[in-house]
Design a protein around this motif. Structure first.
Motif, short mmCIF file in Angstrom:
data_model
loop_
_atom_site.label_atom_id
_atom_site.label_comp_id
_atom_site.label_asym_id
_atom_site.label_seq_id
_atom_site.Cartn_x
_atom_site.Cartn_y
_atom_site.Cartn_z
N ASN A 65 0.64 -1.22 0.16
CA ASN A 65 -0.24 0.07 0.10
C ASN A 65 1.04 1.38 0.07
O ASN A 65 0.41 2.27 -0.53
N ARG A 66 1.97 1.25 0.80
CA ARG A 66 2.76 2.37 0.68
C ARG A 66 3.47 2.64 -0.79
O ARG A 66 3.46 3.74 -1.12
N THR A 67 3.41 1.75 -1.66
CA THR A 67 4.01 1.87 -2.92
C THR A 67 2.95 2.85 -3.82
O THR A 67 3.16 3.37 -4.66
N ASN A 68 1.61 2.76 -3.17
CA ASN A 68 0.68 3.48 -3.94
C ASN A 68 0.56 4.91 -3.66
O ASN A 68 -0.25 5.60 -4.07
N SER A 69 0.99 5.02 -2.46
CA SER A 69 0.98 6.42 -1.95
C SER A 69 2.21 7.53 -2.31
O SER A 69 3.21 6.82 -2.41
N LEU A 91 -7.60 -2.22 15.47
CA LEU A 91 -7.81 -1.14 14.69
C LEU A 91 -6.92 -0.75 13.37
O LEU A 91 -7.12 -0.23 12.50
N HIS A 92 -5.65 -1.23 13.93
CA HIS A 92 -4.52 -1.07 12.65
C HIS A 92 -5.07 -2.09 11.57
O HIS A 92 -4.77 -1.45 10.33
N LEU A 93 -5.39 -3.22 11.65
CA LEU A 93 -5.96 -3.97 10.57
C LEU A 93 -7.01 -3.32 9.69
O LEU A 93 -6.97 -3.13 8.72
N ILE A 94 -8.09 -2.66 10.51
CA ILE A 94 -9.22 -2.13 9.90
C ILE A 94 -8.81 -0.65 9.34
O ILE A 94 -9.26 -0.73 7.97
N LEU A 95 -7.87 -0.14 9.69
CA LEU A 95 -7.41 1.12 8.88
C LEU A 95 -6.48 0.79 7.73
O LEU A 95 -6.77 1.25 6.75
N MET A 96 -5.82 -0.34 7.87
CA MET A 96 -5.06 -0.92 6.59
C MET A 96 -5.99 -1.33 5.22
O MET A 96 -5.67 -1.18 4.09
N PRO A 99 -2.54 9.80 4.93
CA PRO A 99 -1.28 10.33 5.70
C PRO A 99 -1.55 10.04 7.28
O PRO A 99 -0.86 9.86 8.03
N PHE A 100 -3.01 10.24 7.63
CA PHE A 100 -3.40 10.23 9.07
C PHE A 100 -3.07 8.66 9.20
O PHE A 100 -2.92 8.42 10.50
N CYS A 101 -3.63 7.71 8.58
CA CYS A 101 -3.64 6.41 8.79
C CYS A 101 -2.10 5.96 8.93
O CYS A 101 -1.74 5.12 9.92
N ASN A 102 -1.38 6.82 7.98
CA ASN A 102 0.11 6.13 8.07
C ASN A 102 0.58 6.71 9.20
O ASN A 102 1.65 5.83 9.70
#
Length: 327
Positions: free
Chosen positions: A30-34, A265-270, A277-280
């Motif tokens: 997912n980071r590669t998409n941001s 919560l980490h899994l849900i936000l993923m 940027p807030f989730c990151n």
């Protein structure tokens, strides 16, 4: 755990490697998409946690849970379905402690130049630890539900409890839970790149919480009226013991939610906002969530000892015996 290999190669001893390699893979994809601008648009606070803290907490938790298991095995008064389930819950906590201790020791030995590990071996270690962690999550939730069901039967079917929850059935339940936990964990690791794995874990977590909540509400709202029927058969002491067990389980579940909640919560936000940027910023403190998970396995034995006089007595005997042998 995938980051373990990266950390080893960079000798980064200030931050503990991220557990759950499949989660790390998902985050990297997912980071590669941001864009880089998104990643730097917020001033994120990242709490650095030394490896020594992970190792210390892991060792303390491991010793505590081993003592709980030994106490239940030693004391025949604790040979009942409820304590068998508590024993399995302690084993689930031990999986977290063992995986943490093994990984941290590999990291520390490598960082100090005392160990040179082949990347292939690290890959196998990574998979094994991932399976242990997943098994711990699934089995812990399962045994919390099992203990809740056991308390429910004790309160509302007290006169038939021993015929319903026999030792053979308890053992069968334990075997099924462990087989299901290990099998599902292996499947999760094999298909870790699929979003369905995370959806399954989050769904299972929410389902178990709802299941326990429904049982608790029924237990605590109706137990008072039911206690009158129990007292009519001179079973008042058993009713008190059953409610005490239900309260203990409530505390266990509350601690579990507090310690594992940030991880889920980490899994849900993923899934919900992987590139936000807030989730990151939230993702950057994953090691803090791991500390909370280890604290859960450290706190649980203290709850067992505090709520059970018989278990507390046996634990004291074990500790004193170990101390005198050491002297």
């Amino acid at each position: 755990m995938e980051l373990l290999m990266t950390n080893l190669s960079h000798h980064n001893s200030s931050i503990h490697s991220v557990e759950f390699g499949w989660i790390n893979d998902f985050m990297e994809d997912n980071r590669t998409n941001s864009t880089a601008g998104e990643g730097n648009s917020l001033d994120c606070v990242q709490i650095l946690i030394p490896q020594e803290l992970f190792l210390t907490l892991g060792l303390i938790s491991l010793v505590e849970n081993i003592l709980v298991v030994l106490a239940i095995v030693k004391n025949r008064n604790l040979h009942s379905p409820m304590y068998y389930f508590i024993c399995c819950l302690a084993v689930s906590d031990m999986l977290v402690s063992v995986s943490n201790v093994v990984e941290t020791m590999f990291m520390l030995l490598h960082d100090h130049g005392l160990l040179d590990v082949h990347p292939g071996m690290l890959r196998h270690l990574d998979n094994v630890i991932d399976v242990m962690i997943c098994s711990s999550v699934v089995s812990s939730l399962s045994f919390l539900c099992t203990i809740a069901a056991d308390r429910y039967i004790t309160i509302f079917y007290a006169l038939r409890y021993h015929s319903i929850m026999t030792t053979q059935r308890a053992v069968a339940i334990i075997v099924v839970v462990w087989l299901a936990s290990i099998t599902s964990s292996i499947l999760f690791i094999l298909y870790h790149t699929d979003n369905a794995v995370i959806v399954c874990l989050v769904t299972f977590f929410c389902t178990t919480l709802v299941f326990n909540a429904v049982l608790y509400l029924h237990m605590f709202f109706l137990a008072h009226g039911h206690s009158r029927r129990i007292k009519a058969f001179n079973k008042g002491r058993r009713q008190y013991t059953s409610m005490k067990g239900a309260i203990t389980l409530t505390i266990l579940l509350g601690v579990f939610i507090l310690c594992w909640g940030p991880f889920f919560l980490h899994l849900i936000l993923m899934l919900a906002c992987p590139t936000s940027p807030f989730c990151n910023c939230f993702f950057r403190n994953f090691n803090l969530f791991l500390i909370l998970i280890i604290c859960n396995s450290l706190i649980d034995p203290l709850i067992y000892a505090y709520r059970s006089q018989e278990l507390r007595k046996t634990l004291k005997e074990l500790v004193l015996c170990s101390w005198f042998l050491g002297v």
